[in-house]
Design a protein around this motif. Structure first.
Motif, PDB file in Angstrom:
ATOM      1  N   GLN A  42     -28.132  28.610 -45.518  1.00  0.00           N
ATOM      2  CA  GLN A  42     -27.135  29.473 -46.149  1.00  0.00           C
ATOM      3  C   GLN A  42     -26.160  28.669 -46.995  1.00  0.00           C
ATOM      4  O   GLN A  42     -25.812  29.064 -48.118  1.00  0.00           O
ATOM      5  N   VAL A  43     -25.723  27.535 -46.454  1.00  0.00           N
ATOM      6  CA  VAL A  43     -24.777  26.698 -47.188  1.00  0.00           C
ATOM      7  C   VAL A  43     -25.411  26.138 -48.457  1.00  0.00           C
ATOM      8  O   VAL A  43     -24.804  26.137 -49.540  1.00  0.00           O
ATOM      9  N   MET A  44     -26.654  25.669 -48.355  1.00  0.00           N
ATOM     10  CA  MET A  44     -27.346  25.113 -49.518  1.00  0.00           C
ATOM     11  C   MET A  44     -27.521  26.171 -50.604  1.00  0.00           C
ATOM     12  O   MET A  44     -27.392  25.889 -51.807  1.00  0.00           O
ATOM     13  N   VAL A  45     -27.806  27.408 -50.187  1.00  0.00           N
ATOM     14  CA  VAL A  45     -27.957  28.506 -51.150  1.00  0.00           C
ATOM     15  C   VAL A  45     -26.624  28.794 -51.839  1.00  0.00           C
ATOM     16  O   VAL A  45     -26.560  28.980 -53.060  1.00  0.00           O
ATOM     17  N   GLN A  46     -25.556  28.835 -51.054  1.00  0.00           N
ATOM     18  CA  GLN A  46     -24.246  29.115 -51.641  1.00  0.00           C
ATOM     19  C   GLN A  46     -23.843  28.041 -52.646  1.00  0.00           C
ATOM     20  O   GLN A  46     -23.289  28.342 -53.710  1.00  0.00           O
ATOM     21  N   ILE A  47     -24.118  26.784 -52.297  1.00  0.00           N
ATOM     22  CA  ILE A  47     -23.800  25.687 -53.212  1.00  0.00           C
ATOM     23  C   ILE A  47     -24.597  25.821 -54.506  1.00  0.00           C
ATOM     24  O   ILE A  47     -24.072  25.655 -55.611  1.00  0.00           O
ATOM     25  N   GLU A  48     -25.889  26.147 -54.361  1.00  0.00           N
ATOM     26  CA  GLU A  48     -26.749  26.279 -55.539  1.00  0.00           C
ATOM     27  C   GLU A  48     -26.288  27.425 -56.435  1.00  0.00           C
ATOM     28  O   GLU A  48     -26.195  27.279 -57.663  1.00  0.00           O
ATOM     29  N   LEU A  49     -25.981  28.566 -55.849  1.00  0.00           N
ATOM     30  CA  LEU A  49     -25.549  29.712 -56.647  1.00  0.00           C
ATOM     31  C   LEU A  49     -24.189  29.475 -57.290  1.00  0.00           C
ATOM     32  O   LEU A  49     -23.931  29.909 -58.417  1.00  0.00           O
ATOM     33  N   GLN A  50     -23.325  28.780 -56.564  1.00  0.00           N
ATOM     34  CA  GLN A  50     -22.006  28.481 -57.098  1.00  0.00           C
ATOM     35  C   GLN A  50     -22.080  27.440 -58.229  1.00  0.00           C
ATOM     36  O   GLN A  50     -21.361  27.519 -59.224  1.00  0.00           O
ATOM     37  N   THR A  51     -22.976  26.483 -58.060  1.00  0.00           N
ATOM     38  CA  THR A  51     -23.104  25.405 -59.050  1.00  0.00           C
ATOM     39  C   THR A  51     -23.802  25.877 -60.316  1.00  0.00           C
ATOM     40  O   THR A  51     -23.472  25.431 -61.423  1.00  0.00           O
ATOM     41  N   HIS A  52     -24.769  26.785 -60.162  1.00  0.00           N
ATOM     42  CA  HIS A  52     -25.538  27.270 -61.321  1.00  0.00           C
ATOM     43  C   HIS A  52     -25.505  28.807 -61.363  1.00  0.00           C
ATOM     44  O   HIS A  52     -26.533  29.465 -61.159  1.00  0.00           O
ATOM     45  N   PRO A  53     -24.353  29.395 -61.634  1.00  0.00           N
ATOM     46  CA  PRO A  53     -24.226  30.861 -61.561  1.00  0.00           C
ATOM     47  C   PRO A  53     -25.056  31.609 -62.599  1.00  0.00           C
ATOM     48  O   PRO A  53     -25.368  32.791 -62.399  1.00  0.00           O
ATOM     49  N   ASP A  54     -25.415  30.951 -63.682  1.00  0.00           N
ATOM     50  CA  ASP A  54     -26.155  31.642 -64.746  1.00  0.00           C
ATOM     51  C   ASP A  54     -27.667  31.403 -64.693  1.00  0.00           C
ATOM     52  O   ASP A  54     -28.400  31.895 -65.551  1.00  0.00           O
ATOM     53  N   LYS A  55     -28.111  30.628 -63.709  1.00  0.00           N
ATOM     54  CA  LYS A  55     -29.524  30.271 -63.654  1.00  0.00           C
ATOM     55  C   LYS A  55     -30.394  31.389 -63.068  1.00  0.00           C
ATOM     56  O   LYS A  55     -31.579  31.523 -63.416  1.00  0.00           O
ATOM     57  N   TYR A  56     -29.815  32.208 -62.209  1.00  0.00           N
ATOM     58  CA  TYR A  56     -30.629  33.146 -61.437  1.00  0.00           C
ATOM     59  C   TYR A  56     -30.348  34.598 -61.819  1.00  0.00           C
ATOM     60  O   TYR A  56     -29.197  35.001 -61.984  1.00  0.00           O
ATOM     61  N   PRO A  57     -31.394  35.403 -61.918  1.00  0.00           N
ATOM     62  CA  PRO A  57     -31.223  36.812 -62.306  1.00  0.00           C
ATOM     63  C   PRO A  57     -30.763  37.664 -61.125  1.00  0.00           C
ATOM     64  O   PRO A  57     -30.855  37.257 -59.966  1.00  0.00           O
ATOM     65  N   VAL A  58     -30.285  38.835 -61.426  1.00  0.00           N
ATOM     66  CA  VAL A  58     -29.936  39.793 -60.375  1.00  0.00           C
ATOM     67  C   VAL A  58     -31.212  40.198 -59.640  1.00  0.00           C
ATOM     68  O   VAL A  58     -32.232  40.500 -60.258  1.00  0.00           O
ATOM     69  N   GLY A  59     -31.176  40.182 -58.342  1.00  0.00           N
ATOM     70  CA  GLY A  59     -32.335  40.535 -57.535  1.00  0.00           C
ATOM     71  C   GLY A  59     -32.263  39.866 -56.187  1.00  0.00           C
ATOM     72  O   GLY A  59     -31.267  39.214 -55.852  1.00  0.00           O
ATOM     73  N   VAL A  60     -33.290  40.046 -55.384  1.00  0.00           N
ATOM     74  CA  VAL A  60     -33.396  39.395 -54.074  1.00  0.00           C
ATOM     75  C   VAL A  60     -34.367  38.230 -54.230  1.00  0.00           C
ATOM     76  O   VAL A  60     -35.556  38.426 -54.465  1.00  0.00           O
ATOM     77  N   LEU A  61     -33.867  37.026 -54.107  1.00  0.00           N
ATOM     78  CA  LEU A  61     -34.633  35.820 -54.383  1.00  0.00           C
ATOM     79  C   LEU A  61     -35.076  35.157 -53.086  1.00  0.00           C
ATOM     80  O   LEU A  61     -34.614  35.515 -51.991  1.00  0.00           O
ATOM     81  N   PHE A  62     -35.969  34.166 -53.201  1.00  0.00           N
ATOM     82  CA  PHE A  62     -36.499  33.471 -52.041  1.00  0.00           C
ATOM     83  C   PHE A  62     -36.274  31.967 -52.146  1.00  0.00           C
ATOM     84  O   PHE A  62     -36.256  31.409 -53.238  1.00  0.00           O
ATOM     85  N   LEU A  63     -36.108  31.320 -51.006  1.00  0.00           N
ATOM     86  CA  LEU A  63     -36.017  29.867 -50.979  1.00  0.00           C
ATOM     87  C   LEU A  63     -37.405  29.278 -51.157  1.00  0.00           C
ATOM     88  O   LEU A  63     -38.353  29.713 -50.499  1.00  0.00           O
TER      89      LEU A  63
END
Length: 254
Positions: free
Chosen positions: A185-206
């Motif tokens: 969970q922490v790694m995901v939060q860091i990734e989303l916070q660091t690259h907010p424009d990289k990922y589209p709206v949706g339910v993604l997978f690790l």
């Protein structure tokens, strides 16, 4: 898992406005938190009854997925339906995350002092409302252990009032296993916070690579050693020697 289902409903209705990551179905969550630790904490919870498991350990499984059903069968388990098995059960454990698994019609066929508990979701798996409405008498044997007397004279023992038994009657998962889930969970939060424009709206997978990196970070605690590929082995298999990457896959579940 219910939260993930709700996220997919939000996609359909257009309510979801941000990228979301399904950590629950990641390899290092489902294979540890959902499997190993639930198995251990469930066993701890059964001590609320002071019951001896010996002579009651013939395990019968109820499944809806044909692949999982075949897997259980090939591991030697009996697989059938709740309607077929409710008259035989000494202990029933719901693990589905769904509703209406054990109902009044099943309670009425059960053995005297059959034990009911849930480790899958909230109290909607076991029909606790039916028990409260149709029981002749309810006695709290001790905290989190309720005995319901039915009209046919039999008793049903319900643990943790149908809530999660491994939390109500035990202390939940081990801290080491929880670290797997929380690190994800922490790694995901860091990734989303660091690259907010990289990922589209949706339910993604690790991705598997991120799961591998998380798992490797925990190998020191159980004092195990990881074998690493040589360059020749990696070349033969067509994979890098170290294949870890923290990018989240954008594949969306249908």
């Amino acid at each position: 898992m219910t939260g993930v289902h709700n996220l997919h409903k939000m996609i359909v209705t257009g309510i979801l406005k941000v990228p979301s990551v399904n950590v629950n179905n990641s390899i290092t969550k489902s294979k540890f938190d959902n499997l190993s630790s639930c198995r251990e904490s469930l066993k701890d919870g059964k001590w609320a009854t002071d019951l001896m498991i010996a002579s009651k350990a013939h395990v019968i499984i109820i499944k809806i997925d044909p692949i999982n059903t075949l897997q259980a069968a090939t591991k030697g388990y009996e697989v059938t339906t709740i309607d077929k098995v409710c008259q035989e059960d000494n202990i029933s454990v719901t693990t589905t995350g769904c509703v209406n698994i054990i109902l009044g019609q099943h309670f009425e066929q059960m053995k005297d002092n059959a034990i009911m508990c849930n480790t899958g979701h909230f109290d909607m798996e076991i029909d606790v409302k039916w028990l409260n409405k149709n029981s002749v008498e309810r006695v709290n044997i001790k905290p989190q252990v309720g005995q319901y007397q039915l009209k046919n004279g039999h008793h049903i023992i319900l643990l943790a009032e149908g809530q999660l038994v491994n939390l109500g009657c035990a202390v939940g998962h081990t801290s080491f296993v929880l670290s797997n889930s929380f690190t994800n969970q922490v790694m995901v939060q860091i990734e989303l916070q660091t690259h907010p424009d990289k990922y589209p709206v949706g339910v993604l997978f690790l991705p598997k690579k991120l799961n591998q990196a998380m798992a490797e970070a925990h190998l020191g605690k159980p004092n195990v050693k990881l074998t690493k590929l040589t360059e020749m082995q990696a070349l033969y298999l067509g994979i890098p020697v170290m294949a870890h990457s923290c990018q989240i896959t954008t594949t969306t579940e249908s």
